[in-house]
Design a protein around this motif. Sequence first.
Motif: not given
Length: 452
Positions: A214, A328-329, A206, A197, A286, A211
Amino acid sequence: MTYDLVIKGGNVVLRDGVYNVDIGIKDEKITCIAETITDDAKQVIDATGQYVMPGMIDTHVHISEPGRTEWEGFETGSKSLAAGGTTSYVEMPLNALPATINKKALDLKLEAAENQNYVDYAFYGGLVPENLDNLKELADAGVLAFKCFLSDITSEIPEDFINVDDFTLYKGMQKLAELDQILCIHAENASVTSGLAKEFAREGKNSGVEYAESRPIFTEVEAVQRAILFAKETGCKLHLVHISTSEAIQTILKARTEGVDVTVESCPHYFAFTAEQVDEIGPRAKCQPPIRKAEDQARLWDELMNGNIDWLTSDHSPCTEDLKQGNLWEAWGGISGAQNNVDLMFDLAVKQRGLPVHKFVNLIATNPAERFNIAHKGEIAVSKDADIILVDPNESYTVKREDLYYKNKHSAYEGRKIDCRVTTTIVRGNIVFNVERGIVGEPIGKLISTNE
């Protein structure tokens, strides 16, 4: 006899199939199932053209009261569950403050829940590094099972929930085996997913697909393997929550052949969305584990249709809308899904893919009731609680924000057309939701006991 309620003319889903029978309810219990009930009734529901099935038992719900009640409270959360066809739920030990890691915290939650729930409810206890000595008091106080995280979950806030290390997992499993308790596990490798991440965020990756990459499939499989290895060593009963991959499910099935007492759940969002669609939906989609790529989702569908997933849960993990902002992080990881479990999966699995309706009922009600020893719920049968829902397979609707009962009215399913609808939800013989009237009456939900 005069019944409190009779449901007539519906396609009633029993253990072995679907029958056109009437159901008589008195004193909150199912007291008669017959081709025709002619006795008097205080109230009659005409269920012609609809499926009549046991209400969903959602064993994976996050209510954030007390402590983070602005995210979701018992009243709003249970309303959304009722509107979605859930008649009982089990509440996770995290997101509220303090986390449910000792009896004092459980007592606070019990007090907060009283007279606020529209459906029946129970609680999990948590396993964290600091509470090995509190597991017995939680079990004695009636928690239905326990929950821990192998994935990275850290907090600077006192009494918040954190993930276990391997020593805590081992010692906790030993204690829970002695107490004959089930341990529910969020299975992802914390070190690898956290490292990836940070790496992906630095590189500006992103997208929804990135995602998912990750948190690769092997990180779920590795954590499942580790949990199973520890279970073999300790004899602890396991339940693997929100599993997102066929590879992890195959690992679990192999463990069963080797004598491990383990069950597995998955969630509607893993069947409804693909990673390739997440960019369009945004951070509302998410979650951890992530929504998987289309090719991986196809294999997960095979597992469901082949009977290799024990049951479905919402993993309803709400938050305030501002926490769903950013990329998304940055955004909070969790999907508000409690109101769209039964209808969405009935549409996708039964209508679109031909899953037999009685097997669908196993996925939403019968199997979790049996696993968690809730003997008075989970099926339509004489002497069981009258927890019943009506589903119209021919009514379509679009999920709209204004129709959501959540405290924070956002959902990854907004704008989605669903080709069936929950029209009535009945909890112990009491109508708590009707599609025309909305939520009905006052909260009547009770704490679930496994001793009935």
